[in-house]
Design an enzyme around this catalytic site. Sequence first.
Site, mmCIF file in Angstrom:
data_model
loop_
_atom_site.group_PDB
_atom_site.id
_atom_site.type_symbol
_atom_site.label_atom_id
_atom_site.label_comp_id
_atom_site.label_asym_id
_atom_site.label_seq_id
_atom_site.Cartn_x
_atom_site.Cartn_y
_atom_site.Cartn_z
ATOM 1 N N GLY A 12 28.488 -67.567 77.966
ATOM 2 C CA GLY A 12 29.264 -66.410 77.552
ATOM 3 C C GLY A 12 30.565 -66.196 78.282
ATOM 4 O O GLY A 12 31.068 -65.071 78.359
ATOM 5 N N ASN A 14 33.470 -67.172 77.284
ATOM 6 C CA ASN A 14 34.455 -66.743 76.270
ATOM 7 C C ASN A 14 34.204 -65.285 75.874
ATOM 8 O O ASN A 14 35.150 -64.523 75.674
ATOM 9 C CB ASN A 14 34.391 -67.662 75.051
ATOM 10 N N ARG A 66 14.538 -72.093 56.998
ATOM 11 C CA ARG A 66 15.925 -71.809 57.324
ATOM 12 C C ARG A 66 16.498 -70.747 56.383
ATOM 13 O O ARG A 66 17.287 -69.880 56.773
ATOM 14 C CB ARG A 66 16.769 -73.085 57.272
ATOM 15 N N ASN A 108 36.358 -69.451 65.211
ATOM 16 C CA ASN A 108 35.596 -70.262 66.167
ATOM 17 C C ASN A 108 36.547 -70.823 67.219
ATOM 18 O O ASN A 108 37.704 -71.138 66.914
ATOM 19 C CB ASN A 108 34.908 -71.416 65.422
ATOM 20 N N HIS A 110 37.069 -74.009 69.613
ATOM 21 C CA HIS A 110 36.571 -75.372 69.818
ATOM 22 C C HIS A 110 37.348 -75.978 70.982
ATOM 23 O O HIS A 110 38.578 -75.878 71.019
ATOM 24 C CB HIS A 110 36.742 -76.222 68.543
ATOM 25 N N ASP A 151 34.238 -77.477 61.913
ATOM 26 C CA ASP A 151 35.545 -77.502 62.606
ATOM 27 C C ASP A 151 36.681 -77.902 61.659
ATOM 28 O O ASP A 151 37.669 -78.511 62.074
ATOM 29 C CB ASP A 151 35.511 -78.482 63.808
ATOM 30 N N GLN A 179 42.332 -72.691 81.225
ATOM 31 C CA GLN A 179 43.746 -72.761 80.847
ATOM 32 C C GLN A 179 43.976 -72.564 79.350
ATOM 33 O O GLN A 179 45.092 -72.329 78.918
ATOM 34 C CB GLN A 179 44.343 -74.097 81.287
ATOM 35 N N GLU A 181 40.879 -71.912 76.470
ATOM 36 C CA GLU A 181 39.942 -71.107 75.667
ATOM 37 C C GLU A 181 40.046 -69.618 75.977
ATOM 38 O O GLU A 181 40.138 -68.789 75.039
ATOM 39 C CB GLU A 181 38.507 -71.579 75.917
HETATM 40 C C1 GRF Z 1 32.924 -73.360 75.180
HETATM 41 O O1 GRF Z 1 33.319 -74.557 75.804
HETATM 42 C C2 GRF Z 1 33.438 -73.346 73.767
HETATM 43 O O2 GRF Z 1 34.652 -74.033 73.596
HETATM 44 C C3 GRF Z 1 32.381 -74.068 73.016
HETATM 45 O O3 GRF Z 1 31.159 -73.690 73.631
HETATM 46 C C4 GRF Z 1 31.415 -73.313 74.973
HETATM 47 C C5 GRF Z 1 30.880 -71.916 75.157
HETATM 48 O O4 GRF Z 1 30.967 -71.574 76.472
HETATM 49 N N1 GRF Z 1 32.421 -73.703 71.626
HETATM 50 P P1 GRF Z 1 30.679 -70.028 76.876
HETATM 51 O O5 GRF Z 1 29.289 -69.699 76.395
HETATM 52 O O6 GRF Z 1 31.727 -69.186 76.202
HETATM 53 O O7 GRF Z 1 30.819 -70.034 78.375
#
Ligand code: GRF
Length: 207
Positions: A12, A14, A66, A108, A110, A151, A179, A181
């Site tokens: 988490g 991000n 599912r 999303n 990536h 993606d 740097q 995300e």
């Molecule tokens: C991040 O590297 C993101 O780019 C990818 O999954 C990871 C999630 O990390 N989609 P976090 O849970 O946000 O630390």
Amino acid sequence: MLKIAVLVSGGGTNLQAIIDGVNNGTITNTKIEVVISNNQNAYALERAQKNKIANLCISPKDFETRAAFNEEFLRKLDSYQVDLVVLAGFLVVIPPEMIAAYKNRIINIHPSLIPSFCGTGYYGLKVHEGALNRGVKITGATVHIVDEGTDTGPILLQKAVEVEEGDTPEILQRRVMEQAEWQILPKAIDLIANGRVRVEGQKTYIK
Ligand code: GRF
């Protein structure tokens, strides 16, 4: 006010960048309504709890089929009536019916410069292993709109990061997070919250 749901599966960081952005004003006009994870042990859920953000766990493992998971997942998400869904390291395939119901309203993050090192099998450290194995000098991160593919949706923001001598996948992952995300995902949310993004087909335009 843009109401958002953040979908997570892991640490988490991000999500934390989004929480911090809302708290320090770099993300304006936005409220995190709910955090949803498929992993009850995800530290991201603790981050939500600590910040008094509604959170829940729902996993395909808890359903006979599912299709049954997809139906309940969409029902739960709909109950929060959000404007935008943010995938922040969410490792479950988004149901087609959710993509249709939230067309151009799911983004999303990536950890590469799409279209490099993305698509099926490229997630987490595997992305950075691919970049190091190929010997690229520049990698980075991408925020894109989620469509039916993996993606493949319209690209919203990208930020480049240098690969350095001696990088391991773990070191590179951390640098891309710090740097790129944690910068562009909050930025993308703020742009959307202020009506500055237009999507036309496979292209996006920022006002
Ligand atoms: C991040 O590297 C993101 O780019 C990818 O999954 C990871 C999630 O990390 N989609 P976090 O849970 O946000 O630390």
